[in-house]
Design an enzyme around this catalytic site. Sequence first.
Site: not given
Length: 414
Positions: A188-189
């Site tokens: 996600d990051m």
Amino acid sequence: MPPTETEDHADVRDVRPPGNRVIPMTASALDGIKIVDLAVARAGPAAVRLLAEWGASVIRVEPPGEGLGIAADHHSSDYINLHGNKRLITANLKDARGAAIVRRLIEDADVVIENFRPPVTRRLGLDYESLAARHPRLVYGSISGYGPDGPLGDLGAVDQIIQGRSGLMSITGEPGTPPVRVGIAIADMAAGQLLASGVLLALFERMRSGRGQWVHVSLLEALISMLDFQAARWTIDAQEPGQAGNHHPTITPMGTFRTADGFLNVAAPNDRLWQRLCEALDQPEALDDPAFATVSGRHANRDRLRELLEAEFARYQRAELVKLLDAAGVPCGPVNSIAEAFAEEQVRHLGVVSTVEHPARGPVGVLRSPIRMSRTGASPKSPAPLASADTEEVLAELGYDAAEIAELRAARVI
């Protein structure tokens, strides 16, 4: 040194970051850029957070009610840390009137960011093709699990699924143990950071062409790109990497070692640093051992080398060894807990935490942008909003009158 004066910017503020260094700041880099944030979960909001920190005006849209995923609790530390510097409205996109609100928001927007599954955006009429036909300057940022097309293109995905499918979990953990997920939402990051970079590239290109474009990042591609040298071992050398635990898979010594009172990371990957390490530890025998005379030799004999170093390190307190190796110029550092990391003198000096006043929880600490620029500053300016905090204000700006807003609220569109 940063400049002490700026002659071409009227809006200059002196801010004093930790360390008492005065850095002149101009208006934020993205002032004047309007973003409509339709993103759910973490990856999309992570991209928007970076842009909001640098001055973009962000209006976030969430569904009415309890919301989705981490949008469910506006008082949680996760939500507060992820959604600062935004205004928030609620709109039910499944209702035509809610989708119409969003389309009106987009009329003067520079950027839209979303991470719905592709069939969802098409069904809502909020896909890139539909919007770009009316707004050719629009930069449209998307995050998907697997890409915009292909055999898995219509599927959703979450971080841990991608950690497994990308191969990352197969190289994480101690040799011979079950696969291990990374302790953060790394897919996600990574995807969020890459999407923010892509949006900035598209905005820069728009200055020349006058046209927006679709910027797309998938969790799968983002995490495969993060494999970096491990991926290259396969694509170039046809060598499949495996688990290496806390030691570097191709360089020795570079890993985690136990001291008398804790764990320490040490890196001596070349001849110069290996010599410094042996001299600091007063180990001339290791320096003279022909098995350890070269980088390749040290790696070929890595098990024996680790045993030697672990026996030596066990004689020291961790802080004592850090001081000794720092003085010798050998890269090293303690394996901290989260609390210990935030207590580090250097971390405190850098001021990685900013305090904002949350309307429900009072003063709270949120992470600031790790990017530093000499003239242009980024800092949290407003806390994460509470549910539906700005709905009426934003709708009024769009031209809805009080009666229309009340009707939309009664119908649960907002």
